[in-house]
Scaffold this active site. Sequence first.
Site, short mmCIF file in Angstrom:
data_model
loop_
_atom_site.label_atom_id
_atom_site.label_comp_id
_atom_site.label_asym_id
_atom_site.label_seq_id
_atom_site.Cartn_x
_atom_site.Cartn_y
_atom_site.Cartn_z
N ALA A 82 3.46 -11.82 -0.12
CA ALA A 82 3.36 -11.48 1.29
C ALA A 82 3.13 -9.97 1.40
O ALA A 82 3.39 -9.24 0.45
CB ALA A 82 4.66 -11.87 1.99
N GLY B 104 4.66 -15.00 -2.39
CA GLY B 104 3.79 -15.80 -1.53
C GLY B 104 2.47 -16.15 -2.20
O GLY B 104 1.84 -17.17 -1.87
N GLU C 59 3.16 -19.06 -4.22
CA GLU C 59 3.43 -20.15 -3.28
C GLU C 59 2.14 -20.72 -2.69
O GLU C 59 2.06 -21.91 -2.40
CB GLU C 59 4.38 -19.68 -2.18
N GLU D 204 10.77 -12.24 -5.21
CA GLU D 204 11.35 -11.87 -3.91
C GLU D 204 12.77 -11.33 -4.03
O GLU D 204 13.18 -10.46 -3.25
CB GLU D 204 11.35 -13.09 -2.97
N1 3HC Z 1 2.80 -5.89 0.04
C1 3HC Z 1 2.29 -4.71 0.44
N2 3HC Z 1 1.88 -3.76 -0.42
C2 3HC Z 1 1.99 -4.01 -1.73
C3 3HC Z 1 2.53 -5.21 -2.22
C4 3HC Z 1 2.94 -6.19 -1.27
N3 3HC Z 1 3.42 -7.38 -1.65
N4 3HC Z 1 2.51 -5.17 -3.56
C5 3HC Z 1 1.98 -4.00 -3.90
N5 3HC Z 1 1.67 -3.28 -2.80
C6 3HC Z 1 1.04 -1.96 -2.76
C7 3HC Z 1 1.94 -0.87 -3.31
O1 3HC Z 1 2.79 -0.36 -2.31
C8 3HC Z 1 0.93 0.15 -3.80
O2 3HC Z 1 0.50 0.87 -2.67
P1 3HC Z 1 0.11 2.43 -2.81
O3 3HC Z 1 -1.00 2.47 -3.80
O4 3HC Z 1 -0.27 2.79 -1.42
O5 3HC Z 1 1.34 3.12 -3.30
C9 3HC Z 1 -0.22 -0.69 -4.28
O6 3HC Z 1 -0.05 -1.98 -3.66
C10 3HC Z 1 -0.28 -0.90 -5.78
O7 3HC Z 1 1.00 -1.34 -6.20
P2 3HC Z 1 1.66 -0.81 -7.55
O8 3HC Z 1 1.60 0.67 -7.60
O9 3HC Z 1 3.00 -1.45 -7.65
O10 3HC Z 1 0.64 -1.41 -8.62
P3 3HC Z 1 0.90 -2.05 -10.03
O11 3HC Z 1 -0.42 -2.41 -10.56
O12 3HC Z 1 1.82 -1.20 -10.82
O13 3HC Z 1 1.72 -3.41 -9.74
C11 3HC Z 1 2.23 -5.51 -8.68
C12 3HC Z 1 1.15 -4.45 -9.04
C13 3HC Z 1 2.78 -6.14 -9.95
C14 3HC Z 1 1.61 -6.56 -7.83
C15 3HC Z 1 3.39 -4.79 -7.94
O14 3HC Z 1 2.84 -4.04 -6.88
C16 3HC Z 1 4.41 -5.71 -7.34
O15 3HC Z 1 5.31 -6.16 -8.03
N6 3HC Z 1 4.31 -5.97 -6.02
C17 3HC Z 1 5.29 -6.70 -5.27
C18 3HC Z 1 5.19 -8.18 -5.50
C19 3HC Z 1 6.18 -8.91 -4.65
O16 3HC Z 1 7.32 -8.51 -4.50
N7 3HC Z 1 5.76 -10.03 -4.07
C20 3HC Z 1 6.58 -10.79 -3.23
C21 3HC Z 1 6.48 -10.30 -1.83
S1 3HC Z 1 7.61 -11.08 -0.72
C22 3HC Z 1 6.92 -12.60 -0.44
O17 3HC Z 1 5.91 -12.93 -0.97
C23 3HC Z 1 7.63 -13.46 0.57
C24 3HC Z 1 7.12 -14.88 0.55
O18 3HC Z 1 7.92 -15.64 -0.29
C25 3HC Z 1 7.15 -15.47 1.91
#
Ligand code: 3HC
Length: 692
Positions: free
Chosen positions: A66, A105, A108, A128
Amino acid sequence: MAAINAVTDLTVEGDIGVVTLNSPPVNALSAQVREGLKGAFEAAIADPAVQAIVLICEGKTFIAGADISEFGKAMTGPSLQDVQNTIENSPKPVVAAIHGTALGGGLEVALVAHYRVAVPSAKAGLPEVNIGLLPGAGGTQRLPRIVGVEKALEMVTSGQHVPAKAALAMGLFDSLVEEGALRDGAIAFARVVLAEGRPLAKVRHLSDKVEAARGKPEIFTEFRKANARKFRGFLAPENNIKCIEAAVNLPFDEGLKEERRLFMELMTGSQSAAQRYVFFAERQAAKIPDVPDDTPTLPIKKVGVIGAGTMGGGISMNFLNAGIPVTIIEAKQENLDRGVGIIRKNYENTAKKGRLTQDDVERRMGLLTPSMHLEDLADCDLIIEAVFELMEIKKEVFTKLDAIAKPGAILASNTSYLDIDAIAAVTRRPESVIGLHFFSPANVMRLLEIVRGEKTDKSVIATSMQIGKKIGKVAVLVGNCFGFVGNRMLAQRQREAQKLILEGAMPWDVDRVLYEFGLPMGPFAMSDLAGLDIGWDPAKTSSSTVREVLCEMDRRGQKNGRGFYDYDENRVAKPSPEVEKVILDFAEKRQIQRREISDQEILERCLYPMVNEGAKILEEGKAIRASDIDIVWINGYGWPVYRGGPMFWGELVGLDKVLAGMKAFQEKHGDDFKPSALLERLVAEGKGFKDA
Ligand code: 3HC
Ligand code: NAI
């Protein structure tokens, strides 16, 4: 090719509709992405030429989840569930084509496709929990139906990313295709599905794995028990577990409802808000306004470390782990041998646990060159000094280094408190000098405070930030001041803890309050662990502090079984009557009237001055932003991530309340509690630290 919207298009290749998503940086499920996906799937379903649909992403990854930046704001566009229903109910088979990381997500969405193919470098996970949440789009209900309850519990509570091969073995992926040929591989897979007339497989219809766990509540009881320490204080792991229980005990749609309820509970709470803040704060810390991303950096191919003590050894390991050769220098042969021996022992222990092979151990040790000659550092690109914390010795070392190191080499000090500019001033190249402050144990702790001197060159800063990331640290740039950010704030807490035990609390009261707040241990347990006699000189002792008296009584901490606490043979701490007596005598001698001290006062006395010191650090420009201070405390001192760091916590309490508390304490206890000008101003203007 038909563009559906700015981030999604649909191409029809013969009988296959290919939905392509391109929303950099990580294809997160923003309103625009959800809208594009829904539109593209509806168009593909409506197109009579399309028999099967492939979902694939451009850029470095499949959907990474998400869009976290949308959380807490009003939702626009179709919901994720809406998009998922469209995909899952498609009368034509849908194949998700995965590269990079299918997370949260993102996974998912893949789980409502009828099939999943991936390249070998892909990974999948439900992370998450790391932002205080649970998979809220059916992940907790679908995952256990594929991988079984035990693995699902592990995945949702750890947030681990599972590599493609393991995901294939678990049934999470249906097929792996050649690296670099995902699109063609997925199309070919879809054609096989069509040719073989395979069914529209829906994960929601699988039941054997969840049924196998029905009527076995002990699976959950045992899992909770085994992880109690790890989950302490966090709300999200428990809600994740409850969801998996729901998957086992409820019909699918009921389970989905329970998942939603538990998701919303977390989403509206303060823990997830804090953890989401930390997610972005950590990435923000890498951004330095006057050192842009394109600042030239210096190649670091060889590193020198001076001092093979507690810190020098751990620091060296970071570079050896990253495959960078290290030359380590000592003043005494026996210290060199001991230091190198400890590094080897650490690696051997990791190998015993199965986390390294013996070959890895030898490869890493092979990159290490022990030496007694500073001259051997002449060809190093980065040299880190970790000798005793004495300015005279540091100056002597840097004077010599200046004569030996090659031009352009970075000269760094791991000093905890000392003035980086004074160290730089003994060299003819202060622009090459910087502080690289690691935290103990240096091979484990994630924080690296990078201390910018007055003359430090921007390329030296950029290189230090880059190498920090390369060795797996969270690097935070701070200014030069006594104790920098972390230790400067720590000193506030330590001072109050010492005062509190004379005023009426006992060490175990202070420790308990801070432990219950979520810190890994309180200040007195920490002193016992580090050793009470650090910096204590028996020749100069004068019984002027409780700590000194304890050292004089040979209470040196955990290492000899007695410090602020008494330790049994299993190192379990017990309050010490002897220490209690020392404290009471000490207070009496100082004519301190002891009184009952509430837990709330202990907490406020220890933490409010830290928030206030953080504000001073900000107003002096020694930290770029309040969130950097929070990142220091979370990664260097074990501040509970679900409380977002001291500055975030201060705002959660209310800066007005912190200020009022400081003023009340100032009246009673003096100017240790003098509020900072910034705190006064922010409260007067009704602003927060981000407006500082
Ligand atoms: N939403 C918004 N922005 C995100 C994001 C997300 N889920 N994931 C990454 N970004 C952004 C970062 O803030 C960063 O922005 P910036 O360049 O402006 O600082 C950019 O994307 C690149 O991210 P990273 O610097 O972390 O890049 P990496 O290549 O090192 O890592 C990644 C990539 C493994 C995808 C890592 O970003 C990550 O772990 N992201 C989060 C994943 C996550 O937590 N997903 C679950 C979200 S909650 C959800 O899905 C709810 C659902 O169940 C309903
Ligand atoms: P230590 O006492 O364990 O190790 C210092 C080593 O340096 C000793 O082995 C000593 O023989 C060697 N040494 C002294 N002078 C030398 C010289 N001129 N040339 C070569 N080697 C020399 O000390 P520790 O704890 O490793 O601390 C080192 C530095 O790191 C200090 O500045 C300290 O403040 C800082 N630091 C310490 C932390 C800790 O938790 N111990 C945390 C962060 C920083």
